[in-house]
Write an enzyme that holds these catalytic residues in place. Structure first.
Site, short mmCIF file in Angstrom:
data_model
loop_
_atom_site.label_atom_id
_atom_site.label_comp_id
_atom_site.label_asym_id
_atom_site.label_seq_id
_atom_site.Cartn_x
_atom_site.Cartn_y
_atom_site.Cartn_z
N LEU A 41 122.14 19.11 29.98
CA LEU A 41 122.46 18.47 30.32
C LEU A 41 123.65 18.79 31.70
O LEU A 41 124.69 19.27 30.51
CB LEU A 41 123.11 16.88 29.37
CG LEU A 41 123.98 15.98 29.53
CD1 LEU A 41 121.98 15.12 30.10
CD2 LEU A 41 124.60 15.37 28.18
N ASP A 42 123.70 18.73 32.76
CA ASP A 42 124.46 18.88 33.64
C ASP A 42 125.95 18.24 33.92
O ASP A 42 125.53 17.17 33.16
CB ASP A 42 123.77 19.11 35.29
CG ASP A 42 123.63 17.74 36.08
OD1 ASP A 42 122.54 17.86 36.38
OD2 ASP A 42 124.22 16.52 35.06
N VAL A 43 126.64 18.64 34.23
CA VAL A 43 128.03 18.61 34.47
C VAL A 43 128.55 17.17 34.38
O VAL A 43 129.09 16.11 34.56
CB VAL A 43 128.79 19.57 35.51
CG1 VAL A 43 130.48 18.64 35.63
CG2 VAL A 43 128.81 20.58 35.75
N ALA A 72 126.06 14.64 34.49
CA ALA A 72 125.49 13.79 33.50
C ALA A 72 126.11 13.58 31.90
O ALA A 72 126.63 14.11 31.98
CB ALA A 72 123.94 14.24 33.65
#
Lengths: 456, 352
Positions: free
Chosen positions: B104-106, B108
């Site tokens: 899960l990226d920054v 999101a």
């Protein structure tokens, strides 16, 4: 040099550029110009797509058969929907055995176009340019069909239908026009012995019915007419009982059907091979004709039924029926599709034949917990394939993939409903033996200036 | 010695607390900075729990002989091992082994699955199930930026008054259509079999190997110009791919769009309801969460991996598979030392 910059920084004469602040970003954004790509005209454009076997000319694209450029190769099969350019908006279309009819309900003089096989003049007389006395046997692009109308600038063509070698055209005020092969009286006129149908100019007009004809249907070698009062007339070949008139002979004059449909208000009739189905306003299904493939086995063991019989199915109120060569499909009011008969029916390779209708699970048509309103709106039948249109404008096909007629892009048979990718919502589809035609609605705005801008 | 003690830390961690399994949390932070903080969270609480008694060893200690007169006798005595003394050994738990599920990226947020201890093995199996993930994606019409999100550099502004919900839904239908084709291609199913028909009816046609991102379902939840919200079910995706999809939707509608929000609401069997928010990142909630999800994870693994031919888990029968998941319970039940933390004791009694 570096020392000078440092001294300037120290004195506050220049400020190093840091990341832009929110206010700066907002100012830049507000100052940016706004581009408009959408044009003003919000009319929906209707388009015609064709796919399937092209060498008969039925797709109406001459470059597939006779390439117009040296590098192009002839395309025998068009496996996915291909756009057909038409000048007018096409309101009705029908696919026969190797030919297609397109009709527009305009008041202009040219209302009807045909392409494909014309060996029996099922597309009327198409004068050849090389020899003015002869007609074309294969018509490669949509060519106008001149109808002998009394009032050509007022009458509209409502519907067309195509059989094996004959076609029917329904108009709003001048009855039904028939053309093509008449060896079995399917054109509604007396059979002439040794008549030569190729290059014939004869287009017959039928007007004697109890009321106005509202639907015309072509079987393989017979014709069915449904009138406003709800009665059905038939003419043509009857060896399988498909005329439903109580005998197995040919009929050359349209005659009213009785049997179980006497007095019943029929709202839809369907046929493509030698079996016929009719739906009444109360949702009952009636069938007659060929029953070698268990199409009518639920009521009788005989393989030919020459009088309309009521089919007592307990599947709910039927809205629409579609009759194919060996399999039949009906659509109920709830939007479920039921199939029976023989062949690839749509429930996997294990279901080859059944006499009682079986439901195709709605999840195959796009229904899910996620989109519970999706349901089938129309069913259509070709000779050995089926097509279903959902209320979301999606087209699902299944059946034998004869020469790529399913349009899935693959050449294998499809054993359960599969979605055909078309750019737009499908409004109507016509199924033939080895080709299909679809009418689409595209998106409502047009690009400005007619060209797409370059995209980042 | 050092190795042995850390190894013991492992075994005792699970035996004492039953803390080996999968949990998930609700987070907005990125993986790299996240894992150390989470791995150290339960450690202090675990250290506070009363420990088991130190090991005893038998030693022969010299004691003065009863006879007297300076003679020394060796007497066997059971004394505690000094190596187990807390002042010698230090705190029992320093760090936990935490593995992460799908990235899960920054920018999101949403459900983020973590595995603790033996649960890391289950993470690999869940990955091989190729279950779909559900995202809520928010978008804004009228702008185009270089990284497709609203915090990027502005590239272009366009009009968007002509856009209606109907047009948006039409574009979504086209997207779904093209992705369906890709789904079929990467699923490697022979369409001519009855099995393919049955899978299609259940909606289980999925690629079970590597594939590019595939969107299985997409629909519009809210539409209020210029904002809109989509729900996307997808496989093998990245959050940046979803932002790109929003950008492409904008282009198809003859305008432009940026993505304002990407939130994962479901990852396989774990939903937002099972997830722990930041306020609940403590030992008890984690243990409870692991327990609640155990059955779900088991059921999903059995259902999906039963279809797979090549997975080694296929060779295990049903009972062995459930044993893999329940081994944690049994180990903790076998542990019979008197000095067990009361918390764990109480919880075990609840489990029965």
């Amino acid at each position: 040099m570096a020392g000078l910059v440092r001294r300037l920084l120290y004195r506050g004469f220049c400020v190093p550029a840091g990341p832009p602040s929110t206010r700066q970003l907002r100012e830049v954004e507000e100052a940016a110009p706004v581009f408009q790509y959408a044009g003003k005209a919000a009319k929906r454009k209707d388009r015609v797509f064709v796919w399937g076997f092209s060498y008969s000319g039925a797709l109406g694209i001459p470059s597939f058969v006779k390439p117009d450029a040296g590098w192009k190769k002839p395309r025998r099969i068009q496996p996915t929907p291909y756009r057909l350019e038409t000048e007018d908006k096409i309101s009705s279309a029908a696919c026969g055995y190797g030919f297609t009819l397109l009709a527009s309900n305009t008041r202009d003089i040219t209302k009807l176009w045909g392409m494909g096989l014309n060996k029996d003049s099922q597309l009327g007389f198409q004068r050849s340019r090389r020899d003015q006395t002869k007609g074309y046997e294969y018509v490669l692009e949509p060519s106008p069909i001149p109808l002998p109308l009394e009032k050509p600038q007022q009458t509209r063509v409502l519907q067309v239908s195509c059989g094996r070698a004959h076609s029917l055209v329904l108009t709003d005020s001048e009855g039904v026009f028939t053309m093509g092969n008449n060896s079995y009286g399917q054109c509604g006129r007396k059979v002439v012995e040794d008549e030569i149908y190729s290059g014939s100019h004869l287009i017959h007009q039928l007007k004697e019915f109890d009321s106005r004809v509202v639907q015309v249907v072509c079987g393989q070698d017979h014709s069915l007419f449904r009138t406003k009062k709800g009665s059905v007339y038939a003419c043509g070949w009857g060896a399988d009982g498909q005329t439903g008139l109580g005998h197995y002979n040919i009929t050359s004059v349209p005659t009213k059907l009785h049997g179980d449909i006497a007095g019943v208000n029929i709202i839809q009739v369907s046929s493509y091979g030698d079996c016929c189905l009719a739906v009444s306003d109360e949702g009952d299904v009636f069938g007659w004709g060929n029953s070698e493939y268990l199409q009518l086995a639920s009521v009788t063991e005989t393989t030919q039924v020459n009088v309309p019989r009521h089919l007592p199915f307990k599947i709910g109120k039927v809205k629409e029926a579609a009759c194919g060569g060996t399999g039949n499909a009906v659509l109920t009011e709830e939007g479920n599709v039921f199939v029976w008969g023989y062949g690839i029916l749509g429930k996997g390779p294990n279901l080859i034949e059944t006499a009682e209708p079986e439901m195709i699970p709605p999840s195959l048509f796009g229904w899910s917990d996620f989109s519970p309103d999706t349901r089938v709106a129309h069913v259509r039948c070709g000779l050995s394939q089926f097509a279903a249109l959902t209320n979301r404008g999606e087209l699902f096909v299944w059946g034998k993939n004869l020469r790529g007629c399913l349009g899935t892009g693959r050449m294998e048979d499809q054993y359960f409903p599969w979605r055909v990718t078309v750019p737009g919502e499908v409004v109507d589809v016509a199924c033939g033996v080895d080709h299909m035609e679809g009418s689409l609605q595209s998106s409502a705005t047009e690009w400005m200036g007619g060209t797409m801008p370059s995209q980042t | 010695m050092g190795w042995r003690s850390s190894h013991e830390t492992w075994g005792t961690l699970e035996k004492q607390t039953g803390l080996g399994g999968i949990t998930r949390s609700h987070t907005g932070a990125c993986l790299g900075s996240f894992t150390p903080s989470v791995s150290q969270l339960p450690a202090p609480e675990l250290n506070e729990a009363p420990e088991r008694a130190p090991r005893q060893q038998v030693r022969f200690l010299p004691t003065p002989a009863p006879g007297g007169g300076g003679a020394v006798e060796l007497v066997a005595a059971s004394v505690p091992v000094l190596a187990d003394h807390p002042l010698v050994r230090g705190p029992r738990f320093r760090k936990l082994k935490i593995g992460a599920g799908h990235r899960l990226d920054v920018k999101a947020s949403g459900v983020f699955v973590l595995g603790i201890g033996h649960g890391n093995k289950l993470l690999t199996d869940l990955y091989n199930c190729h279950l779909t993930k559900v995202y809520t994606v928010g978008g804004l019409f009228g702008k185009a930026t270089d990284d497709f999100s609203d915090t990027g550099n502005l590239v272009e502004k366009t009009t968007f008054d002509h856009i209606t919900r109907e047009k948006l839904e039409r574009i979504l239908a086209v997207i779904q259509g093209t992705n369906q084709k890709a789904l079929l291609m990467y699923s490697n199913i022979d369409m001519k079999t009855q099995e393919a028909y049955e899978l299609a009816v259940k909606g289980l046609i999925r690629p079970m190997g590597k594939s590019p991102p595939i969107i299985t379902a997409i629909r519009c939840l809210q539409f209020a110009l210029p904002e809109f919200q989509l729900e996307i079910h997808c496989l093998h995706e990245t959050q940046q791919y979803l932002r790109k999809v929003v950008h492409e939707i904008g282009l198809e509608l003859k305008s432009s769009a940026v993505c304002t929000q990407v939130r994962r609401t479901r990852d396989g069997v774990f939903t937002v309801d099972d997830a722990l928010p930041r306020t609940q990142w403590n030992l008890q909630s984690i243990q409870e969460a692991i327990r609640n999800c155990q059955l779900k994870v088991e059921a999903e693994l059995e259902k999906t991996l039963a279809h797979e031919e090549n997975s080694p888990l296929h060779q295990l029968d049903g009972t062995q598979l459930s044993m893999l998941c329940r081994s944690v319970h049994e180990q903790s039940l076998q542990h019979n030392t008197a000095a067990m933390c009361q918390q764990c004791d109480g919880q075990q009694k609840e489990r029965g």
